[in-house]
Design a protein around this motif. Structure first.
Motif, PDB file in Angstrom:
ATOM      1  N   VAL A 165       0.840  -1.201   0.000  1.00  0.00           N
ATOM      2  CA  VAL A 165       0.000   0.000   0.000  1.00  0.00           C
ATOM      3  C   VAL A 165       0.873   1.249   0.000  1.00  0.00           C
ATOM      4  CG1 VAL A 165      -1.655   1.340   1.360  1.00  0.00           C
ATOM      5  CG2 VAL A 165      -1.964  -1.119   1.092  1.00  0.00           C
ATOM      6  N   LEU A 209      -9.112  -3.479   3.199  1.00  0.00           N
ATOM      7  CA  LEU A 209      -9.275  -2.406   2.213  1.00  0.00           C
ATOM      8  C   LEU A 209      -9.665  -1.095   2.893  1.00  0.00           C
ATOM      9  CD1 LEU A 209      -9.395  -1.510  -0.737  1.00  0.00           C
ATOM     10  CD2 LEU A 209     -11.779  -2.283  -0.806  1.00  0.00           C
ATOM     11  N   ILE A 210     -10.566  -1.166   3.861  1.00  0.00           N
ATOM     12  CA  ILE A 210     -10.973   0.055   4.585  1.00  0.00           C
ATOM     13  C   ILE A 210      -9.791   0.627   5.371  1.00  0.00           C
ATOM     14  CG2 ILE A 210     -12.478   0.970   6.398  1.00  0.00           C
ATOM     15  CD1 ILE A 210     -14.564  -1.120   5.556  1.00  0.00           C
ATOM     16  N   THR A 216      -7.396   2.311   3.019  1.00  0.00           N
ATOM     17  CA  THR A 216      -7.923   3.595   2.550  1.00  0.00           C
ATOM     18  C   THR A 216      -7.781   4.665   3.623  1.00  0.00           C
ATOM     19  OG1 THR A 216      -9.525   2.427   1.165  1.00  0.00           O
ATOM     20  CG2 THR A 216      -9.948   4.761   1.604  1.00  0.00           C
ATOM     21  N   THR A 266      -4.158   5.610   4.013  1.00  0.00           N
ATOM     22  CA  THR A 266      -3.717   6.402   2.861  1.00  0.00           C
ATOM     23  C   THR A 266      -4.073   7.867   3.034  1.00  0.00           C
ATOM     24  OG1 THR A 266      -3.922   4.517   1.353  1.00  0.00           O
ATOM     25  CG2 THR A 266      -3.987   6.719   0.368  1.00  0.00           C
ATOM     26  N   VAL A 267      -5.305   8.134   3.461  1.00  0.00           N
ATOM     27  CA  VAL A 267      -5.743   9.518   3.671  1.00  0.00           C
ATOM     28  C   VAL A 267      -4.896  10.186   4.761  1.00  0.00           C
ATOM     29  CG1 VAL A 267      -7.648  10.988   4.440  1.00  0.00           C
ATOM     30  CG2 VAL A 267      -8.089   9.059   2.889  1.00  0.00           C
TER      31      VAL A 267
END
Length: 468
Positions: free
Chosen positions: A159, A391-392, A395, A398-399
């Motif tokens: 990631v 996945l959550i 995400t 990442t933010v």
């Protein structure tokens, strides 16, 4: 009145790594990052292979194909060979990593080790608690409490590679140490809670094999042609004992010497890890993902992720439990051990890394298969929950990491700068008088070159302005 002097017991948390530790972490994470990208590709391939109507039957045929000597109790489907056999290599590398951390890395200092160990423990306990509460309130099964406790370092690094975040080496090392401790406790969970029947004869044989392995390592006897057959025998006996066969891998990894003797460039453990890690990250884990992540989406596995307590508990455990557990454990330990955070970083950075640790793939899938063995439908739904939660978490991380990416990039560039081109980052030489002498010579050379070019340009200009 003079300001009070800082306590000598105050320690820096997430400060700059030593140069040898930095080089080791960089090498290890480079391999894991490539492996993580392959892991992502394998997971996507598995989902496509299992869900395209024309390919679905072939996926099940390959996954369920049996091979191996039945007389030795090893006539297993490909899916089991991937989970029980190949993952033993993954845990072998994890055992070497843990041994190295204990004798030469951050965990050898008990005070320094307290923080990552406490963070990892809280990062496993809180997700288990979140899962348990969700299922007690929702009337679900408590069998999957351990599913959201694991962190997948390769997936997390993939990631980071995809989003292009220049995370400082201290944060990457913290993530790696968390994963190492996480793997250790995941192994203990598998050994203690997912062993139903034990064949003590086979277990005794595996124990004898491990003793022989240890004696050979201690005496420095033999080559690969001795250790590989012996490792296969130990693995086979461990599998037939009823204890998960990956335990054999971590036990052998822990037996290797990870300290260097005089004249050695690398210890045997470091050398073998350097050889085996690419195999583990680039082949073993992706193959496991290929035969474990193939969930039939059309069967409603993903559709019920947020409606069943078992699957909701996994998602909440990975996304909420991991972040709160690791961040809370880190903050509390730092608070009560007088460890101060590095001036270059802030607590939101720790929370972002804690969120990234919510990516639980390889070991979470393995524990999901063990926890709900005998219920294929629920096993697939729990696997879907692992993928969804990961996945959550990815995400969210990442933010959070992108918000601070400019700061991370400046820290990373400062760590990598090597203006004197001696192969050692300048930041590690700033207290060395020889370094300052070299830099002065470099700057003087650049200044002289600049003056020479200016003189040449001046003479050329005078020639242009003169009479034809």
């Amino acid at each position: 009145m003079a300001a009070p002097r800082p306590s000598s017991s105050t320690r820096k948390f997430l400060g700059r790594l030593s140069l040898p530790e930095r080089n080791f972490v960089a090498d290890a994470l480079r391999t894991e990052t490539v492996g993580g990208v392959l892991l992502l590709a394998a997971a996507i391939t598995a989902l496509i292979w299992a869900n395209v109507p024309a390919l679905h039957d072939s996926y099940e045929t390959v996954r369920d194909f049996h091979l191996g000597p039945g007389s030795l109790g090893l006539n297993l489907p490909v899916e089991h060979w991937a989970a029980d056999g190949l993952l033993a290599v993954f845990f072998f590398v994890a055992g070497i990593e843990l041994k190295r951390e204990l004798v030469a890395g951050d965990l050898r200092d008990r005070k320094a080790a307290l923080l990552p160990v406490a963070a990892a423990l809280c990062g496993m306990a809180v997700p288990a608690l979140v899962y348990t509460l969700t299922n007690v309130l929702g009337g679900g099964s408590l069998a999957g409490w351990a599913v959201p406790t694991a962190t997948d370092i390769a997936f997390a690094l993939a990631v980071l590679a995809v989003i292009g975040t220049s995370l400082p080496s201290a944060l990457r090392a913290f993530l790696l140490t968390l994963a190492v401790v996480d793997d250790l406790f995941a192994i203990l969970i598998i050994a203690v809670f997912f062993t139903s029947e034990i064949d003590f004869v086979a277990l005794a044989g595996a124990f004898v094999g491990l003793v022989v392995f240890w004696l050979l390592v201690r005496k420095g006897i033999g080559g690969w042609y001795v250790y590989i057959p012996l490792a296969l025998v130990i693995w086979g006996l461990m599998y037939n004992s009823g204890i998960h066969a990956t335990i054999a891998g971590v036990a052998m990894g822990l037996m290797l010497r990870c300290t260097r003797h005089e004249g050695e460039a690398h210890s045997p453990g470091e050398y073998i890890e350097h050889l085996v890690r690419p195999l583990s990250a680039g082949l073993v884990v992706p193959l496991f993902a290929l035969f474990s992540a193939g969930i039939a989406v059309s069967g409603g596995a993903f559709g019920e992720v947020f409606t069943r307590p078992e699957t909701l508990g996994v998602v909440l455990g990975l996304v909420v439990g991991k972040a709160i557990g690791i961040f809370g454990g880190t903050w509390l330990t730092a608070r009560f051990t007088r460890a101060s955070l590095s001036e270059d970083l802030s607590w939101p950075d720790v929370f972002a890394v804690a969120s990234l640790a919510g990516i639980g793939f390889t070991v979470s899938l393995l524990i999901g298969e063990l926890a709900f063995d005998g219920d294929p439908e629920l096993t697939d739904k729990v696997k879907a929950a692992v993928l969804t939660g990961s996945l959550i978490a990815a995400t969210l991380a990442t933010v959070l990491l992108k918000v601070r990416n400019a700061k991370y990039r400046s820290l990373y560039e400062a760590e990598e700068r090597d203006e004197d081109l001696d192969g050692i980052p300048d930041i590690y030489e700033q207290d060395n008088p020889a370094y300052h002498l070299r830099m002065a010579e470099i700057y003087e050379h650049k200044a002289a070159e600049h003056r020479r070019l200016a003189e040449v340009a001046g003479r050329a200009s005078e020639g242009d302005d003169g009479p034809a």
